[in-house]
Enzyme design. Structure first.
Site, PDB file in Angstrom:
ATOM      1  N   TYR A  46       0.719  -1.066  -0.095  1.00 53.99           N
ATOM      2  CA  TYR A  46       0.081  -0.077  -0.129  1.00 53.99           C
ATOM      3  C   TYR A  46       0.885   1.180   0.025  1.00 53.99           C
ATOM      4  O   TYR A  46       1.848   1.379   0.798  1.00 53.99           O
ATOM      5  CB  TYR A  46      -0.754  -0.037   1.087  1.00 53.99           C
ATOM      6  CG  TYR A  46      -1.979   0.917   1.450  1.00 53.99           C
ATOM      7  CD1 TYR A  46      -2.372   1.882   0.161  1.00 53.99           C
ATOM      8  CD2 TYR A  46      -2.761   1.187   2.287  1.00 53.99           C
ATOM      9  CE1 TYR A  46      -3.056   2.731   0.214  1.00 53.99           C
ATOM     10  CE2 TYR A  46      -3.596   2.095   2.671  1.00 53.99           C
ATOM     11  CZ  TYR A  46      -4.133   3.214   1.401  1.00 53.99           C
ATOM     12  OH  TYR A  46      -4.686   3.956   1.727  1.00 53.99           O
ATOM     13  N   CYS A  47       0.711   2.292  -0.774  1.00 56.38           N
ATOM     14  CA  CYS A  47       1.183   3.399  -0.916  1.00 56.38           C
ATOM     15  C   CYS A  47       2.986   3.262  -1.127  1.00 56.38           C
ATOM     16  O   CYS A  47       3.313   2.466  -1.993  1.00 56.38           O
ATOM     17  CB  CYS A  47       0.872   4.443   0.084  1.00 56.38           C
ATOM     18  SG  CYS A  47       1.533   6.124   0.071  1.00 56.38           S
ATOM     19  N   LEU A  48       3.724   3.823  -0.278  1.00 58.19           N
ATOM     20  CA  LEU A  48       5.162   3.524  -0.435  1.00 58.19           C
ATOM     21  C   LEU A  48       5.522   2.180  -0.048  1.00 58.19           C
ATOM     22  O   LEU A  48       6.430   1.649  -0.258  1.00 58.19           O
ATOM     23  CB  LEU A  48       5.812   4.484   0.603  1.00 58.19           C
ATOM     24  CG  LEU A  48       6.101   5.969   0.076  1.00 58.19           C
ATOM     25  CD1 LEU A  48       6.692   6.763   1.159  1.00 58.19           C
ATOM     26  CD2 LEU A  48       6.768   5.897  -1.140  1.00 58.19           C
TER      27      LEU A  48
ATOM     28  N   PHE B 187      -1.583  -1.088  -4.184  1.00 57.92           N
ATOM     29  CA  PHE B 187      -2.842  -0.018  -3.802  1.00 57.92           C
ATOM     30  C   PHE B 187      -2.019   1.238  -3.801  1.00 57.92           C
ATOM     31  O   PHE B 187      -1.037   1.611  -2.979  1.00 57.92           O
ATOM     32  CB  PHE B 187      -3.264  -0.266  -2.388  1.00 57.92           C
ATOM     33  CG  PHE B 187      -3.777  -1.744  -2.068  1.00 57.92           C
ATOM     34  CD1 PHE B 187      -4.177  -2.434  -3.375  1.00 57.92           C
ATOM     35  CD2 PHE B 187      -3.718  -2.106  -0.812  1.00 57.92           C
ATOM     36  CE1 PHE B 187      -4.775  -3.643  -2.612  1.00 57.92           C
ATOM     37  CE2 PHE B 187      -4.477  -3.373  -0.554  1.00 57.92           C
ATOM     38  CZ  PHE B 187      -4.830  -4.271  -1.657  1.00 57.92           C
TER      39      PHE B 187
END
Length: 578
Positions: free
Chosen positions: A309-311, A337
């Site tokens: 998710y994200c980074l 994501f």
């Protein structure tokens, strides 16, 4: 006494000065802002044609506005002189159609429009500097919006009259409470309506591994059979993991477990000054790779669905590419994501990223050994100043309303720090230099390439993402030589991911691109794929089932024989670190 070499003394003096300065500038580099302003000012002063256009624009608009204002003072149904930008809800209430508030609102929008025209389209101004100046002008103007002052906001006036001034008294009390909490640094989880371990992050499970950087949570099964391949979720290290395990009704973890998956979750340690020298390599090795090693012991001879998710998704992609380079075939699939891999168009966060700004931020972090939560929160607040700052101030301090809170807002307030070395490395290597997309990112002693990844990929982007714009996330298609299933969902960076089945007004678009398909531009992709009502969680779970081998009996929690016994119950201990 041993004396420090002169260059080090000079460097330390500079860093101390910058660190002290940064406490009052919210981490923004004065040099970076000055360079952007001077670039704009110099080129504007040498553009007489543009200046003449601006003067003509001013005279024409002011004359037309004067005539409109005279009409609007007599006719509240007069059409607006300027329509607000999409998403600007400040003047949506009918009260703003009445005189004199309609003139105030339209005058403010006219100022916004003029300053946007004045700060953009100047020949010769660097694009980054143009963006910074335009953004700064917008932030400055937002301070003077008529919505922010009691005598120029009709909603505030009406409520004060209706309540006999009680709304203003309540607003003052809210302000005093916030000042008290800030000065005393009060954060009692037991007094909050939402908190991890209280009514958030409540899916049953056990911590089966802990090192200095992570706790690994294995969730308890709820079905008689589970997919053979377990799921490992890697959240971003700038957030607590439980955004994916919020309340019972919108917990992605619970949803996956109930759908017959064995789920493991990384919970990141909240770094302090002792962790200042932890870098990207540590987060890869002691984070993702250690977690995979433990999962391979708990669920032996099974590949893993890796989710980021994200980074955390960027980190998962780096791990997948490094494993592919080294012929490590322990992954079954990769799901991302709102994760960027090409940072050339990384959204408004790039406003805070240039050599001057990064050097300044490194000096601020050098002082403490980490980037604290207030500096991060300040940057995100600037990016969404209306939603995160001004609307809240108006609601709580001028209208006297009780502070709003829900599970997602509670999670958003529970942020984490970032170590000096790691934060500097990922900003420089990913955002500034774009090493990952360019094939220069090194893991160990060799660079990695995303084209080495051969496992199927499911990538999710959100339409209103201000952190990872969906067109930036979409660039993944150009970097991989494997099957990519791309989902574009409604909502923003967080709300678009926490999008459980049954959530109202949710929709998504879905498309599949194989390694043999030709490039499809992002905007073409948008019109080629129909929008579907509902949650993207459902097609994702179907995708996971398609890429899983078989159903098996749920594995035991942990593996004592392999040295990974259950340490304690979920949500563990790292999630409570402040």
């Amino acid at each position: 006494m041993t004396r420090m070499p002169l260059p080090s003394i000079k460097n330390s003096i500079d860093r101390v000065i910058h660190a002290i300065e940064g406490r009052y500038t919210q981490g923004l580099s004065p040099a970076s802002l000055t360079l952007a302003y001077l670039d704009w000012l110099t080129h504007t002063s040498h553009s007489p044609g543009k200046i003449n256009e601006m003067l003509e624009n001013t005279l024409r608009k002011c004359s037309a506005f004067t005539l409109w204002a005279a009409r609007a003072s007599l006719d509240s149904d007069a059409p607006p002189f300027i329509s607000p930008l999409p998403g600007d809800r400040r003047f949506a209430d009918d009260a703003w159609k009445r005189f004199p508030y309609n003139v105030m609102a339209q005058s403010f929008l006219l100022q916004e429009q003029w300053w946007h025209y004045a700060t953009t389209g100047i020949p010769g101004v660097a694009k980054h500097h143009e963006n910074v100046v335009s953004f700064a002008a917008r932030q400055w103007l937002d301070m003077f919006s008529p919505t922010n002052y009691p005598m120029t906001n009709p909603l505030v006036v009406e409520k004060a009259v209706q309540t006999g001034g009680q709304s203003l008294a309540n607003g003052l009390q809210n302000l005093l409470d916030d000042i008290q909490h800030s000065l005393l640094d009060e954060a009692d989880p037991d007094s909050l309506p939402y908190a991890a371990g209280k009514n958030l992050a409540m899916t049953p499970g056990k911590v089966v591994f802990r090192n200095r950087l992570i706790e690994l949570i294995q969730y308890s099964p709820t079905t008689d059979k589970v997919a053979a391949e377990p799921i490992l979720i890697t959240p971003a290290w700038i957030m607590k993991y439980y955004i994916l395990d919020l309340s019972e009704h919108n917990s992605m973890v619970r949803y996956l477990v109930d759908k017959g998956h064995t789920v493991f979750m990384i919970s990141w340690h909240n770094p302090d000054a002792r962790d200042r020298d932890m870098g990207m390599g540590d987060y890869l090795r002691r984070g993702v790779m250690d977690a995979l090693r433990v999962i391979n012991a708990v669920v032996p001879e099974r590949k893993v669905h890796l989710v980021g998710y994200c980074l955390g998704g960027t980190l998962a992609t780096i791990a997948a590419a490094a494993m592919a380079r080294d012929n490590d075939d322990r992954l079954q699939s990769l799901t991302l994501f709102t994760a960027q891999t090409d940072f050339t168009e990384a959204g408004e966060l790039m406003l805070f990223i240039d050599e001057s700004q990064l050097s300044y931020m490194e000096d601020i972090m050098w002082d403490k050994g980490y980037l604290d939560t207030q500096q991060m929160a300040g940057a995100f607040t600037l990016l969404r100043s209306y939603d995160l700052l001004w609307s809240r101030l108006v609601s709580e301090y001028l209208l006297g309303e009780s502070p709003r809170m829900n599970d997602l807002m509670a999670w958003n307030a529970d942020s984490t720090r970032m170590p000096y070395k790691m934060h500097s490395e990922y900003l420089r290597r990913l955002f500034l230099n774009n090493d990952l997309a360019s094939g220069r990112f090194r893991v160990g002693d060799r660079p990695i390439s995303l084209r080495d990844i051969r496992v199927p990929v499911f990538c999710v982007a959100t339409q209103k993402d201000h952190v990872a714009p969906w067109r930036s996330v979409y660039k993944l298609h150009d970097l991989m030589n494997t099957e990519v299933t791309f989902a574009l969902t409604s909502g923003g960076h967080n709300a678009g991911i926490v999008s459980e089945p049954g959530h109202p007004r949710r929709s998504y678009q879905l498309g599949v691109q194989t390694a043999k398909d030709k490039h499809i531009p992002a905007d073409d992709w948008l019109v080629r794929h129909d929008s579907k009502e509902g949650s993207w969680w459902e097609p994702w779970v179907e995708w996971l089932a398609k890429h899983s081998s078989t159903q098996v009996t749920p594995p035991a929690t942990g593996n004592t024989d392999a040295g990974y016994p259950a340490i304690g119950p979920a949500p563990g201990t790292y999630v409570f670190e402040r």
